[in-house]
Design a protein around this motif. Structure first.
Motif, PDB file in Angstrom:
ATOM      1  N   THR A   2       0.910  -1.398  -0.273  1.00 47.80           N
ATOM      2  CA  THR A   2       0.058  -0.061  -0.007  1.00 47.80           C
ATOM      3  C   THR A   2       0.680   1.380  -0.354  1.00 47.80           C
ATOM      4  O   THR A   2       1.986   1.031  -0.196  1.00 47.80           O
ATOM      5  CB  THR A   2      -0.240  -0.032   1.024  1.00 47.80           C
ATOM      6  OG1 THR A   2       0.188  -0.428   2.456  1.00 47.80           O
ATOM      7  CG2 THR A   2      -2.209  -1.516   0.797  1.00 47.80           C
ATOM      8  N   GLU A   3       0.000   2.788  -0.181  1.00 51.93           N
ATOM      9  CA  GLU A   3       0.843   3.859  -0.193  1.00 51.93           C
ATOM     10  C   GLU A   3       1.273   3.797   1.250  1.00 51.93           C
ATOM     11  O   GLU A   3       0.214   4.332   1.744  1.00 51.93           O
ATOM     12  CB  GLU A   3       0.285   4.723  -0.695  1.00 51.93           C
ATOM     13  CG  GLU A   3      -0.511   4.176  -2.646  1.00 51.93           C
ATOM     14  CD  GLU A   3      -1.850   3.978  -2.531  1.00 51.93           C
ATOM     15  OE1 GLU A   3      -2.792   4.491  -3.728  1.00 51.93           O
ATOM     16  OE2 GLU A   3      -2.195   3.217  -1.760  1.00 51.93           O
ATOM     17  N   VAL A  62       1.589   1.800  -7.896  1.00 51.33           N
ATOM     18  CA  VAL A  62       0.893   2.215  -6.647  1.00 51.33           C
ATOM     19  C   VAL A  62       0.107   3.117  -7.319  1.00 51.33           C
ATOM     20  O   VAL A  62       0.534   4.704  -7.326  1.00 51.33           O
ATOM     21  CB  VAL A  62       1.466   2.284  -4.906  1.00 51.33           C
ATOM     22  CG1 VAL A  62       1.990   0.573  -4.983  1.00 51.33           C
ATOM     23  CG2 VAL A  62       2.063   3.377  -4.786  1.00 51.33           C
ATOM     24  N   GLY A  63      -0.765   3.954  -6.164  1.00 54.00           N
ATOM     25  CA  GLY A  63      -1.484   4.461  -6.499  1.00 54.00           C
ATOM     26  C   GLY A  63      -1.177   6.493  -6.638  1.00 54.00           C
ATOM     27  O   GLY A  63      -0.055   6.605  -5.065  1.00 54.00           O
ATOM     28  N   SER A  92      -4.369   0.761  -4.306  1.00 54.24           N
ATOM     29  CA  SER A  92      -4.233   2.022  -3.900  1.00 54.24           C
ATOM     30  C   SER A  92      -5.538   2.213  -2.575  1.00 54.24           C
ATOM     31  O   SER A  92      -6.479   1.538  -2.038  1.00 54.24           O
ATOM     32  CB  SER A  92      -4.658   2.829  -4.930  1.00 54.24           C
ATOM     33  OG  SER A  92      -5.292   4.157  -4.589  1.00 54.24           O
ATOM     34  N   GLU A  95      -5.853   7.087  -4.983  1.00 50.73           N
ATOM     35  CA  GLU A  95      -5.016   7.523  -5.892  1.00 50.73           C
ATOM     36  C   GLU A  95      -4.689   6.765  -7.220  1.00 50.73           C
ATOM     37  O   GLU A  95      -4.697   5.135  -7.080  1.00 50.73           O
ATOM     38  CB  GLU A  95      -3.496   7.860  -5.554  1.00 50.73           C
ATOM     39  CG  GLU A  95      -4.228   9.639  -4.477  1.00 50.73           C
ATOM     40  CD  GLU A  95      -2.170  10.111  -4.567  1.00 50.73           C
ATOM     41  OE1 GLU A  95      -1.994  11.237  -5.261  1.00 50.73           O
ATOM     42  OE2 GLU A  95      -1.673   9.149  -3.143  1.00 50.73           O
ATOM     43  N   CYS A  97      -2.987   5.152 -10.032  1.00 48.85           N
ATOM     44  CA  CYS A  97      -1.361   5.438 -10.891  1.00 48.85           C
ATOM     45  C   CYS A  97      -2.124   5.546 -12.540  1.00 48.85           C
ATOM     46  O   CYS A  97      -2.705   4.612 -12.650  1.00 48.85           O
ATOM     47  CB  CYS A  97      -1.117   4.112 -10.556  1.00 48.85           C
ATOM     48  SG  CYS A  97      -1.497   2.939 -10.417  1.00 48.85           S
ATOM     49  N   ALA A 124      -6.015  -2.099  -6.602  1.00 45.77           N
ATOM     50  CA  ALA A 124      -5.828  -0.965  -7.435  1.00 45.77           C
ATOM     51  C   ALA A 124      -6.707  -0.154  -8.532  1.00 45.77           C
ATOM     52  O   ALA A 124      -8.004  -0.638  -9.115  1.00 45.77           O
ATOM     53  CB  ALA A 124      -4.919  -2.027  -8.548  1.00 45.77           C
TER      54      ALA A 124
END
Length: 281
Positions: A2-3, A62-63, A92, A95, A97, A124
């Motif tokens: 994850t972010e 990722v996002g 994500s 956000e 990508c 995602a």
């Protein structure tokens, strides 16, 4: 994956130019920004066609990540471009990508654009845009393979969003406008009007060459010689070329079918079957 709250998104870029001189296609310009880089070109078929491998060193997106690639083939040049492994789009927390690819193919130039599959993790958010500008005497062979969810782990694409915009233009004439989107949803994945329980989709296209009805029939017969179930794959004519679609359960099978099309078309065009790229082994 994850972010992290303090993570800065990647802003990767790649510029790549090919030129032809004295029977050889060479890379004459490269400019990259992490996480994108290009491996050293090689020539398994001789100097006429330049093989290149684009690497995403971070392993996945990722996002918030954004990748931009600009690829230019000068007149008479020929190139084959792939990736060393499947691309991964991680889940994500909100956000999107994005991956934007702009390809210009000038007079009498030819490109084979064959990235390995993209795996869309559950949750995602991903948007891919591919724009190809063809000169009247130029051509391209391309494929795109996507797997929704890490199905080997029992994961499905039940949340998130995927969008793909593919355009091929010749001057002001659109030869292919292919827009697809899929919101993550158990119902859509299993609906007969969605993926019908098939997590893998693929598109193969040849653009810039005339294809006869007899050619299409021969290509369909060629596909019957593979292990791809006939109900999972089909061919149809497009403007100045054709499109092949796959919807099924196996990345290996779609690759087998698409590689057979590639090798058959190349044999028709040049009289030789191209070797399997070393990064695909």
């Amino acid at each position: 994956m994850t972010e992290a709250a303090d993570r800065q998104p990647w802003r990767g870029t790649l510029e790549l130019t090919y030129a032809h001189s004295q029977g050889t296609t060479r890379v004459t310009h490269t400019k990259t920004q992490a996480p994108l880089r290009i491996q050293r070109p090689h020539y398994p078929e001789g100097p006429g066609i330049c093989y290149s491998t684009i690497v995403h060193t971070a392993g996945g997106m990722v996002g918030g990540d954004e990748l931009v690639q600009t690829i230019d083939l000068q007149p008479e040049s020929q190139a084959f471009i792939t990736t060393p492994a499947a691309g991964k789009i991680y889940r994500s927390i909100g956000e999107t990508c994005t991956h934007r690819i702009n390809i210009n193919i000038n007079a009498n130039a030819y490109l084979e654009w064959f990235p390995q599959e993209t795996i869309i993790f559950n949750a995602a958010q991903y948007h891919q845009q591919l724009r190809v500008n063809l000169a009247p005497s130029a051509s391209i062979m391309l494929w795109d393979i996507t797997r929704f969810g890490r199905t080997a782990r029992g994961e499905e694409f039940e949340q998130g969003f995927w969008r793909s915009d593919v355009e091929v233009w010749q001057g002001e004439t659109p030869l292919i406008i292919d827009r697809q989107c899929l919101p993550g949803s158990h119902n859509i994945i299993h609906s007969a009007h969605g993926l019908a329980g098939c997590p893998v989709v693929g598109t193969f296209a040849l653009v810039g060459r005339d294809i006869s009805d007899a050619d299409l029939d021969n290509l369909r017969e060629t596909l019957k010689q593979t292990d791809v179930p006939p109900l999972q794959i089909g061919l149809t004519r497009s403007l100045n070329g054709f499109i092949c679609r796959y919807r099924g359960t196996s990345s290996e099978l779609v690759r087998q079918g698409f590689m057979r099309l590639w090798q058959t078309l190349r044999q028709w065009h040049s009289g030789q079957v191209p070797p399997m790229p070393r990064v695909w082994h």
